[in-house]
Design an enzyme around this catalytic site. Sequence first.
Site, PDB file in Angstrom:
ATOM      1  N   SER A 220      -3.246   7.522  -4.355  1.00 16.61           N
ATOM      2  CA  SER A 220      -4.676   7.208  -4.402  1.00 16.61           C
ATOM      3  C   SER A 220      -5.497   8.388  -3.923  1.00 16.61           C
ATOM      4  CB  SER A 220      -4.963   6.013  -3.500  1.00 16.61           C
ATOM      5  OG  SER A 220      -4.318   4.866  -3.985  1.00 16.61           O
ATOM      6  N   GLY A 257      -5.585   5.771  -9.124  1.00 14.65           N
ATOM      7  CA  GLY A 257      -5.566   6.706  -8.014  1.00 14.65           C
ATOM      8  C   GLY A 257      -6.631   7.781  -8.077  1.00 14.65           C
ATOM      9  N   GLU A 300      -4.991   3.121 -15.077  1.00  7.64           N
ATOM     10  CA  GLU A 300      -5.402   1.941 -14.296  1.00  7.64           C
ATOM     11  C   GLU A 300      -6.355   2.317 -13.153  1.00  7.64           C
ATOM     12  OE1 GLU A 300      -1.098  -0.361 -14.783  1.00  7.64           O
ATOM     13  OE2 GLU A 300      -1.496   0.852 -13.005  1.00  7.64           O
ATOM     14  N   ARG A 303     -10.590   2.112  -7.770  1.00  7.04           N
ATOM     15  CA  ARG A 303     -11.580   2.637  -6.836  1.00  7.04           C
ATOM     16  C   ARG A 303     -12.692   3.432  -7.523  1.00  7.04           C
ATOM     17  NH1 ARG A 303      -9.538   4.340  -1.791  1.00  7.04           N
ATOM     18  NH2 ARG A 303      -7.575   4.190  -2.912  1.00  7.04           N
ATOM     19  N   TYR A 347      -6.392   3.404   7.548  1.00  7.32           N
ATOM     20  CA  TYR A 347      -6.093   4.741   7.006  1.00  7.32           C
ATOM     21  C   TYR A 347      -6.864   5.863   7.701  1.00  7.32           C
ATOM     22  CZ  TYR A 347      -5.183   1.617   2.993  1.00  7.32           C
ATOM     23  OH  TYR A 347      -4.786   0.606   2.187  1.00  7.32           O
ATOM     24  N   CYS A 373     -12.731  -7.592  18.359  1.00  4.42           N
ATOM     25  CA  CYS A 373     -12.135  -7.274  19.660  1.00  4.42           C
ATOM     26  C   CYS A 373     -11.034  -6.241  19.526  1.00  4.42           C
ATOM     27  CB  CYS A 373     -11.598  -8.547  20.283  1.00  4.42           C
ATOM     28  SG  CYS A 373     -12.921  -9.684  20.602  1.00  4.42           S
ATOM     29  N   GLU A 374     -11.376  -5.071  19.038  1.00  9.76           N
ATOM     30  CA  GLU A 374     -10.426  -3.964  18.880  1.00  9.76           C
ATOM     31  C   GLU A 374     -11.220  -2.687  19.044  1.00  9.76           C
ATOM     32  OE1 GLU A 374      -7.170  -4.060  17.092  1.00  9.76           O
ATOM     33  OE2 GLU A 374      -7.189  -6.206  16.659  1.00  9.76           O
TER      34      GLU A 374
HETATM   35  N1  LLP Z   1      -2.280   0.952 -10.430  1.00  7.65           N
HETATM   36  C1  LLP Z   1      -1.324   0.711  -9.517  1.00  7.65           C
HETATM   37  C2  LLP Z   1       0.053   0.430  -9.950  1.00  7.65           C
HETATM   38  C3  LLP Z   1      -1.645   0.743  -8.150  1.00  7.65           C
HETATM   39  O1  LLP Z   1      -0.708   0.501  -7.252  1.00  7.65           O
HETATM   40  C4  LLP Z   1      -2.985   1.014  -7.763  1.00  7.65           C
HETATM   41  C5  LLP Z   1      -3.352   1.028  -6.361  1.00  7.65           C
HETATM   42  C6  LLP Z   1      -3.944   1.241  -8.763  1.00  7.65           C
HETATM   43  C7  LLP Z   1      -3.553   1.218 -10.090  1.00  7.65           C
HETATM   44  C8  LLP Z   1      -5.386   1.534  -8.465  1.00  7.65           C
HETATM   45  O2  LLP Z   1      -5.572   2.638  -7.657  1.00  7.65           O
HETATM   46  P1  LLP Z   1      -7.061   3.218  -7.417  1.00  7.65           P
HETATM   47  O3  LLP Z   1      -7.538   3.799  -8.734  1.00  7.65           O
HETATM   48  O4  LLP Z   1      -7.923   2.074  -7.009  1.00  7.65           O
HETATM   49  O5  LLP Z   1      -6.883   4.195  -6.324  1.00  7.65           O
HETATM   50  N2  LLP Z   1      -5.904  -0.284  -0.333  1.00  7.65           N
HETATM   51  C9  LLP Z   1      -5.825   1.138  -0.470  1.00  7.65           C
HETATM   52  C10 LLP Z   1      -5.306   1.589  -1.757  1.00  7.65           C
HETATM   53  C11 LLP Z   1      -4.013   0.949  -2.154  1.00  7.65           C
HETATM   54  C12 LLP Z   1      -3.892   1.105  -3.577  1.00  7.65           C
HETATM   55  C13 LLP Z   1      -2.665   0.507  -4.086  1.00  7.65           C
HETATM   56  N3  LLP Z   1      -2.519   0.662  -5.460  1.00  7.65           N
HETATM   57  C14 LLP Z   1      -7.150   1.769  -0.106  1.00  7.65           C
HETATM   58  O6  LLP Z   1      -7.991   1.063   0.388  1.00  7.65           O
HETATM   59  O7  LLP Z   1      -7.344   2.963  -0.258  1.00  7.65           O
END
Ligand code: LLP
Length: 446
Positions: A220, A257, A300, A303, A347, A373-374
Amino acid sequence: MAFAPLAAVPAPEPGFGPWPVNLERVDGELVLAGHKISDLADEGTPLYLVDENDMRDRARAWVHAIGDGDVYYAGKSFLTPGVARWMMSEGLCIDTASEGELRTALAGGVPGERIGLHGNSKSDATLRLALESGVGRIVIDSPGEVDQLAGIAAEMGVVAPCFVRVTTGVHAGGHDFIATAHEDQKFGLSLATGAAQRVVTAISANPHLEFLGLHSHIGSQILDSEGFAAAAAAVMDFAAELIGMGIDVPEVDLGGGYGIQYTGLDPKPAIEIDMIAGIRSAIDAACQRTGIPVPRLSIEPGRSISGPAGMTLYRVGATKDVMTDDGVRRYVSVDGGMSDNIRPALYGADYTALLVRESDADLVPSRVVGMHCESGDIVVRDVALAADVSRGDLLLVAATGAYGRSMASNYNMVRRPGVLAVSEDGTSWLVRPETWDDVLGIFPDC
Ligand code: LLP
């Protein structure tokens, strides 16, 4: 990744960095698509705001960039039935990673064939629902899933459409917890050990499964096409091997990502058209080198579509000056925090914040913190805010549209905030704010 020391710089003004394109300052007031932020606060705070047209434009930019290929919006970043409808109407498909996301896409009226299903631990019920709904691709992530899915497909008398997620060994992007293509982690099947090849061979030999292509997701917050190009090259070499064995590889899905700016100090990511150009040229080069046909391409992004279009509006509850080794830091406590944005705690993610009203007071180094509370409950680690910020003021935090509401919790028994879509045409709830009945209603004795 430890917290990066950020200089206490003021947030960029609207029009720059991470703000949605339809946020502007008019006569000193912050205004989103014609709606004063201070008026939107009447809906209650904390409140997530989504610039609908910005999010749609970002989705369209990927569709335009990929041309003859498919964009699967990563629902994990932020999915509601309404968002699924927006994405569909902009020509995207939906990538889901759980039964809940699959059900949400279906509730938005997305036809099964435009949905992809991921997961490294899919239940039988989830796979059955996917096959019943005619999902277009199920991404296989472990050897045992081949027999699991084939058994269910046989029982239902259908053929399951399969992709295989491979681990390319390319390590790109941000925090270790969100980098996913190195060997020692839970996702995908290794190219290096032959695990991916054994799974593809098993799928092609099974009459209840159809092998449609290879999938790779390298991490990502990736800012240019280099890592994707390296992953594409590895995937294409594997495709050439498979084709040599008589197994067709019609499509390659390179996952998501694509990075965004969270603060005014973050570098700008490559634009969509350049990202795709870099990926396509790596694929074309590999096809020339190996003499195989160019596969269909899908991606895909999550974000990069939902992130910068979203913001969080908080109300200040208290302020406090604290002596640190570097001088005085003002702690500005707001009415939300790690329950509506876990990313700083999880993160070390950095964000930025603007005071909604105008102020000509001096700027002081400030840290915006939540009400939980952290001590790790940080909203914005370092930002310069006007010295007269006080209880009752409104603060707007940028780029919270991805992985904000979708990773929200009820920690400390808070109500998760609603998500309000805002456009020139008006406002509407994508997610209504939780009520106390929502929070207390899960208890049998309430
Ligand atoms: N495709 C797959 C197989 C994935 O595992 C992910 C993200 C995406 C697409 C989308 O990725 P993006 O374009 O949104 O970066 N919660 C974390 C990120 C975990 C992402 C997991 N997979 C954060 O807040 O940065």
